[in-house]
Design a protein around this motif. Structure first.
Motif, PDB file in Angstrom:
ATOM      1  N   GLN A   1       0.818  -1.210   0.000  1.00 56.29           N
ATOM      2  CA  GLN A   1       0.000   0.000   0.000  1.00 56.29           C
ATOM      3  C   GLN A   1       0.859   1.270   0.000  1.00 56.29           C
ATOM      4  OE1 GLN A   1      -2.855   0.069   3.179  1.00 56.29           O
ATOM      5  NE2 GLN A   1      -4.189   1.470   2.071  1.00 56.29           N
ATOM      6  N   GLU A   2       2.052   1.160   0.544  1.00 56.53           N
ATOM      7  CA  GLU A   2       2.921   2.331   0.657  1.00 56.53           C
ATOM      8  C   GLU A   2       3.314   2.933  -0.701  1.00 56.53           C
ATOM      9  OE1 GLU A   2       3.457  -0.553   2.340  1.00 56.53           O
ATOM     10  OE2 GLU A   2       2.859   0.119   4.317  1.00 56.53           O
ATOM     11  N   ILE A   3       3.342   2.128  -1.761  1.00 55.01           N
ATOM     12  CA  ILE A   3       3.734   2.686  -3.053  1.00 55.01           C
ATOM     13  C   ILE A   3       2.718   3.703  -3.562  1.00 55.01           C
ATOM     14  CG2 ILE A   3       5.028   0.595  -3.670  1.00 55.01           C
ATOM     15  CD1 ILE A   3       2.808   0.237  -5.880  1.00 55.01           C
ATOM     16  N   LEU A   4       1.489   3.630  -3.055  1.00 59.13           N
ATOM     17  CA  LEU A   4       0.457   4.573  -3.491  1.00 59.13           C
ATOM     18  C   LEU A   4       0.687   5.972  -2.928  1.00 59.13           C
ATOM     19  CD1 LEU A   4      -2.699   2.301  -3.286  1.00 59.13           C
ATOM     20  CD2 LEU A   4      -1.236   2.782  -5.259  1.00 59.13           C
ATOM     21  N   ARG A   5       1.655   6.114  -2.042  1.00 62.17           N
ATOM     22  CA  ARG A   5       2.040   7.455  -1.573  1.00 62.17           C
ATOM     23  C   ARG A   5       2.921   8.157  -2.602  1.00 62.17           C
ATOM     24  NH1 ARG A   5       3.345   5.207   4.285  1.00 62.17           N
ATOM     25  NH2 ARG A   5       1.225   5.135   5.081  1.00 62.17           N
TER      26      ARG A   5
ATOM     27  N   LYS B   1      -7.211  -4.618 -19.645  1.00 59.31           N
ATOM     28  CA  LYS B   1      -7.822  -4.436 -18.325  1.00 59.31           C
ATOM     29  C   LYS B   1      -6.725  -4.442 -17.267  1.00 59.31           C
ATOM     30  CE  LYS B   1     -11.544  -7.120 -20.213  1.00 59.31           C
ATOM     31  NZ  LYS B   1     -10.804  -7.404 -21.449  1.00 59.31           N
ATOM     32  N   VAL B   2      -6.657  -3.380 -16.469  1.00 61.51           N
ATOM     33  CA  VAL B   2      -5.634  -3.267 -15.430  1.00 61.51           C
ATOM     34  C   VAL B   2      -6.333  -2.948 -14.110  1.00 61.51           C
ATOM     35  CG1 VAL B   2      -3.511  -2.096 -14.708  1.00 61.51           C
ATOM     36  CG2 VAL B   2      -4.039  -2.301 -17.144  1.00 61.51           C
ATOM     37  N   ARG B   3      -5.934  -3.632 -13.043  1.00 64.95           N
ATOM     38  CA  ARG B   3      -6.470  -3.325 -11.711  1.00 64.95           C
ATOM     39  C   ARG B   3      -5.378  -3.497 -10.668  1.00 64.95           C
ATOM     40  NH1 ARG B   3      -9.171  -7.257 -14.365  1.00 64.95           N
ATOM     41  NH2 ARG B   3      -9.133  -9.324 -13.474  1.00 64.95           N
ATOM     42  N   ILE B   4      -5.572  -2.836  -9.547  1.00 64.98           N
ATOM     43  CA  ILE B   4      -4.560  -2.817  -8.491  1.00 64.98           C
ATOM     44  C   ILE B   4      -5.145  -3.340  -7.191  1.00 64.98           C
ATOM     45  CG2 ILE B   4      -3.066  -1.328  -7.102  1.00 64.98           C
ATOM     46  CD1 ILE B   4      -2.814   0.524  -9.473  1.00 64.98           C
ATOM     47  N   HIS B   5      -4.379  -4.204  -6.525  1.00 61.47           N
ATOM     48  CA  HIS B   5      -4.718  -4.717  -5.196  1.00 61.47           C
ATOM     49  C   HIS B   5      -3.613  -4.302  -4.228  1.00 61.47           C
ATOM     50  CE1 HIS B   5      -6.999  -8.244  -7.223  1.00 61.47           C
ATOM     51  NE2 HIS B   5      -7.830  -7.264  -6.953  1.00 61.47           N
TER      52      HIS B   5
ATOM     53  N   GLY C   1      10.534 -11.222   1.615  1.00 68.93           N
ATOM     54  CA  GLY C   1      11.860 -11.594   2.102  1.00 68.93           C
ATOM     55  C   GLY C   1      11.932 -11.608   3.617  1.00 68.93           C
ATOM     56  N   GLY C   2      10.812 -11.866   4.266  1.00 70.81           N
ATOM     57  CA  GLY C   2      10.778 -11.915   5.722  1.00 70.81           C
ATOM     58  C   GLY C   2      10.724 -10.553   6.389  1.00 70.81           C
ATOM     59  N   ALA C   3      10.608  -9.506   5.607  1.00 70.89           N
ATOM     60  CA  ALA C   3      10.571  -8.148   6.171  1.00 70.89           C
ATOM     61  C   ALA C   3       9.445  -7.358   5.496  1.00 70.89           C
ATOM     62  CB  ALA C   3      11.909  -7.448   5.940  1.00 70.89           C
ATOM     63  N   ARG C   4       9.181  -6.214   6.055  1.00 67.63           N
ATOM     64  CA  ARG C   4       8.153  -5.346   5.484  1.00 67.63           C
ATOM     65  C   ARG C   4       8.798  -4.439   4.437  1.00 67.63           C
ATOM     66  NH1 ARG C   4       2.933  -4.201   6.797  1.00 67.63           N
ATOM     67  NH2 ARG C   4       2.214  -2.116   6.236  1.00 67.63           N
ATOM     68  N   GLU C   5       8.992  -5.012   3.257  1.00 66.36           N
ATOM     69  CA  GLU C   5       9.642  -4.317   2.157  1.00 66.36           C
ATOM     70  C   GLU C   5       8.618  -4.077   1.053  1.00 66.36           C
ATOM     71  OE1 GLU C   5      13.275  -5.233  -0.972  1.00 66.36           O
ATOM     72  OE2 GLU C   5      13.114  -6.395   0.863  1.00 66.36           O
ATOM     73  N   ASP C   6       8.663  -2.885   0.459  1.00 63.03           N
ATOM     74  CA  ASP C   6       7.727  -2.583  -0.619  1.00 63.03           C
ATOM     75  C   ASP C   6       7.924  -3.545  -1.786  1.00 63.03           C
ATOM     76  OD1 ASP C   6       6.528  -0.506   0.728  1.00 63.03           O
ATOM     77  OD2 ASP C   6       7.741   1.048  -0.221  1.00 63.03           O
ATOM     78  N   PHE C   7       6.837  -3.838  -2.480  1.00 65.06           N
ATOM     79  CA  PHE C   7       6.902  -4.752  -3.615  1.00 65.06           C
ATOM     80  C   PHE C   7       5.809  -4.413  -4.617  1.00 65.06           C
ATOM     81  CE2 PHE C   7       3.513  -6.521  -1.167  1.00 65.06           C
ATOM     82  CZ  PHE C   7       2.666  -7.106  -2.083  1.00 65.06           C
ATOM     83  N   ILE C   8       6.022  -4.847  -5.845  1.00 70.64           N
ATOM     84  CA  ILE C   8       5.011  -4.772  -6.898  1.00 70.64           C
ATOM     85  C   ILE C   8       5.136  -6.057  -7.705  1.00 70.64           C
ATOM     86  CG2 ILE C   8       4.152  -3.546  -8.930  1.00 70.64           C
ATOM     87  CD1 ILE C   8       5.697  -1.057  -7.906  1.00 70.64           C
ATOM     88  N   HIS C   9       4.048  -6.765  -7.859  1.00 73.76           N
ATOM     89  CA  HIS C   9       4.037  -7.948  -8.717  1.00 73.76           C
ATOM     90  C   HIS C   9       2.813  -7.866  -9.622  1.00 73.76           C
ATOM     91  CE1 HIS C   9       5.364 -12.023  -9.794  1.00 73.76           C
ATOM     92  NE2 HIS C   9       4.125 -12.064 -10.266  1.00 73.76           N
TER      93      HIS C   9
END
Length: 158
Positions: A54-58, A85-89, A97-105
């Motif tokens: 969710q942080e990437i939306l900042r 068609k594109v949508r975001i969750h 990786g066992g930590a709270r790291e930003d990601f996009i897949h």
């Protein structure tokens, strides 16, 4: 086969049966007084589902991300623009990786029939666009999965 609510009988699906070619180009729809499909190939029904922290939306709005991904996918020339068609969750709680790291897949689903090279180019363009938008996010990836033509069906094919 009984008719339902005044409709013409639809094609019956069964194991090993392939629908006639006219189903895929919309000729059967024209014969029934309906408009043909917008495309002559059912391959052009791509879905792009973005799982992300969710942080990437900042950094960028959902609308901006959707627009840039749409443009990147459209730039491949593999699909009609109106079919993309594109949508975001976004996920508030996540671990990478066992930590709270930003990601996009990005999970993409397209109709079978594209070459490996076309699918790889699609992935590279989308990941490249996202990497440009989010230079500090190191976990950016995409995979391409294919629908099977023989089992895909949508409302427009009725």
């Amino acid at each position: 086969m009984a008719q339902a609510r005044g409709r013409e009988p639809s094609y019956r699906l069964r194991r090993g049966w392939m629908p006639p070619a006219e189903l895929f180009c919309g000729l059967d729809r024209v014969a029934r007084g309906k408009p043909p499909f917008s495309k002559t190939r059912p391959e052009d029904m791509p879905h792009f589902i973005v799982d992300c922290s969710q942080e990437i939306l900042r950094q960028h709005s959902e609308e901006a991300i959707l627009a840039r991904l749409h443009r990147a996918v459209n730039s491949t020339g593999l699909f009609e623009e109106s079919d993309i068609k594109v949508r975001i969750h976004p996920f508030r709680i996540h671990a990478a990786g066992g930590a709270r790291e930003d990601f996009i897949h990005v999970f993409s689903y397209i109709m079978q029939g594209r070459t490996v090279e076309q699918r790889a180019d699609l992935s590279k363009r989308v990941v490249g666009e996202l990497a440009g938008m989010f230079p500090a996010v190191h976990r950016i990836a995409m995979n391409v999965m294919e629908f099977e033509k023989a089992t895909y069906f949508n409302r427009d094919m009725l």
